[in-house]
Write a protein that holds these residues in place. Structure first.
Motif, mmCIF file in Angstrom:
data_model
loop_
_atom_site.group_PDB
_atom_site.id
_atom_site.type_symbol
_atom_site.label_atom_id
_atom_site.label_comp_id
_atom_site.label_asym_id
_atom_site.label_seq_id
_atom_site.Cartn_x
_atom_site.Cartn_y
_atom_site.Cartn_z
ATOM 1 N N ARG A 17 11.182 -4.917 -38.504
ATOM 2 C CA ARG A 17 11.141 -6.233 -38.063
ATOM 3 C C ARG A 17 9.663 -6.672 -38.250
ATOM 4 N NH1 ARG A 17 14.683 -6.421 -32.405
ATOM 5 N NH2 ARG A 17 16.673 -6.283 -33.316
ATOM 6 N N HIS A 40 9.050 -13.193 -29.010
ATOM 7 C CA HIS A 40 8.553 -12.325 -30.467
ATOM 8 C C HIS A 40 8.071 -10.949 -30.192
ATOM 9 C CE1 HIS A 40 8.530 -16.568 -32.452
ATOM 10 N NE2 HIS A 40 9.700 -16.238 -32.293
ATOM 11 N N TYR A 43 11.173 -9.064 -29.527
ATOM 12 C CA TYR A 43 11.908 -8.938 -31.033
ATOM 13 C C TYR A 43 11.147 -7.912 -31.950
ATOM 14 C CZ TYR A 43 13.743 -10.099 -35.545
ATOM 15 O OH TYR A 43 14.387 -10.100 -36.842
ATOM 16 N N GLU A 144 10.737 -16.991 -36.286
ATOM 17 C CA GLU A 144 11.925 -17.345 -36.072
ATOM 18 C C GLU A 144 12.960 -17.560 -37.213
ATOM 19 O OE1 GLU A 144 9.271 -19.949 -33.249
ATOM 20 O OE2 GLU A 144 9.215 -18.804 -35.223
ATOM 21 N N ARG A 147 14.512 -14.081 -37.134
ATOM 22 C CA ARG A 147 15.485 -13.947 -36.054
ATOM 23 C C ARG A 147 16.756 -14.656 -36.483
ATOM 24 N NH1 ARG A 147 12.502 -16.258 -31.298
ATOM 25 N NH2 ARG A 147 14.487 -16.106 -30.330
ATOM 26 N N LYS A 150 20.901 -11.946 -37.629
ATOM 27 C CA LYS A 150 21.092 -10.754 -36.735
ATOM 28 C C LYS A 150 20.991 -9.479 -37.216
ATOM 29 C CE LYS A 150 20.270 -13.768 -33.319
ATOM 30 N NZ LYS A 150 19.929 -15.034 -33.693
ATOM 31 N N GLU A 154 21.492 -6.034 -33.052
ATOM 32 C CA GLU A 154 21.621 -7.201 -32.378
ATOM 33 C C GLU A 154 22.990 -7.542 -32.366
ATOM 34 O OE1 GLU A 154 17.755 -9.780 -32.884
ATOM 35 O OE2 GLU A 154 18.705 -9.435 -34.822
#
Length: 379
Positions: A17, A40, A43, A144, A147, A150, A154
């Motif tokens: 990520r 974030h 994440y 975003e 994200r 997924k 997730e």
């Protein structure tokens, strides 16, 4: 090395990520990117905190955190040689510390999250003596967009959460009955969420009975549920940081024929929307499927909101179902969102049915169980 907590993604997932976010910033001509959204931070780094910043750069990333989150930040850095932790000195500010980190990198351009960094905080950063005299560029939607789809970790959390939420529904909905108040039902829901192992409710539980069911976001009150009422129960839970969301409409006692027709129409609209959702389909097409179905039933004017929204680390995120969602492109495998058409007749009552789905390679998979009657209570 100790294994990460179950609520934290494995290190390779986090590393991927961070690499993706860094690459996205580089594609915009940014060699440094300041992350200010707390969602974030979770994440990208698996960090749960009420304060924090991160600086992504060509060689790695730096977490700027205060002493309260030192251990959590160190855990996030384990197994990631390119990640370092910079503590905010006692008495100093996040802005001053972040400015020093950015200044040491001597970037050509710095990106900031325009949707998450306030104007006042951005100005405070620029006032810092250590903040470099370089171009500061606003960015929108950089993380975003990552994200939106997924990853497998997730999806595993969302599937687990969706299954648990369906069990909560099966436990609670038969208890919605005459004599209960809306608040009593909401409290029962939140106790069931706790018993099911959720971290917390995803939002304030909505219980809307009788005429109040015509209000999509009614707050549960002391109103007593009566014979003939429709009761909209909208609830959700957070598991390992990931939110799931579900709505059912319960019939109490002798409900008139017209509200029963609304329920059939809303169910048909939801099924039409679910059938329309597939890879390559624009969100507006899913929206149109629900609206056209309700229009055929003569109920289009009573559908007053979008038919769904993305879920994940936030209970409302991308993708957006509707024409606005088309700006983010077509649906793709791994996108997760709600499908929740409704009919709301002011002063009379309303119906909403909501489930969570994930886009697959051929269509969608329902995460919260197929809508079906709960004993004799649901329409």
């Amino acid at each position: 090395m100790a294994a990460p907590p179950a609520s934290m993604p494995p290190t390779p997932v986090l590393r991927a990520r961070i690499d993706a976010a860094r690459a996205s910033a580089a594609a915009l001509g940014l060699d440094t990117f300041l992350v200010s959204s707390l969602v974030h931070l979770r994440y990208l780094f698996g960090l749960t905190a009420t304060a924090g910043l991160a600086v992504l750069h060509g060689e790695g990333a730096t977490l700027v955190i205060d002493q309260r989150y030192r251990r959590a930040a160190e855990e996030a850095g384990e197994g990631q040689p390119g990640l370092r932790v910079c503590l905010v000195p006692v008495g100093d500010s996040y802005e001053a510390t972040a400015a020093r980190v950015v200044g040491e990198l001597a970037p050509a351009a710095v990106g900031i999250e325009a949707d998450h960094l306030s104007v006042a905080r951005a100005a405070a950063l620029r006032r810092q003596p250590a903040w470099p005299a370089v171009e500061t560029r606003d960015t929108t939607g950089l993380v975003e967009r990552l994200r939106l789809v997924k990853d497998p970790w997730e999806l595993s959390r969302l599937r687990e959460a969706g299954g648990r939420l369906a069990e909560v529904a099966a436990c609670i909905l038969p208890k919605v009955s005459m004599g209960c108040t809306e608040r009593q039902v909401a409290w029962e829901v939140e106790q069931a969420l706790h018993a099911a192992g959720f971290d917390k409710p995803a939002f304030d539980t909505i219980v809307a009975a009788g005429p109040e069911s015509a209000r999509p976001h009614h707050r549960a009150s002391t109103r007593t549920i009566d014979d003939g009422d429709l009761v909209v129960v909208d609830f959700g839970g957070v598991l390992d940081g990931y939110a799931v969301d579900m709505t059912r409409t319960v019939a109490v006692g002798a409900v008139a024929a017209e509200p029963r027709r609304w329920r059939r129409a809303v169910f048909a609209a939801q099924q039409a929307a679910i059938s329309a959702a597939a890879p390559g389909v624009l969100p507006s097409v899913v929206d149109a499927a629900a609206r056209n179905s309700l229009a055929a039933a003569g109920l289009a004017e009573y559908f007053v909101h979008r038919p769904g929204h993305g879920i994940g680390l936030s209970v409302h995120e991308k993708p957006t179902l509707g024409s606005r969602g088309d700006h983010d492109g077509p649906l793709a495998p791994g996108m997760v969102f709600t499908v929740e058409p409704g009919v709301y007749v002011p002063g009379v009552g309303g119906v909403r049915i909501e489930d969570d789905v994930v886009v697959t390679t051929t269509g969608v998979e329902c995460l919260t169980g197929a809508p079906q009657p709960f004993e004799s209570h649901e329409l």
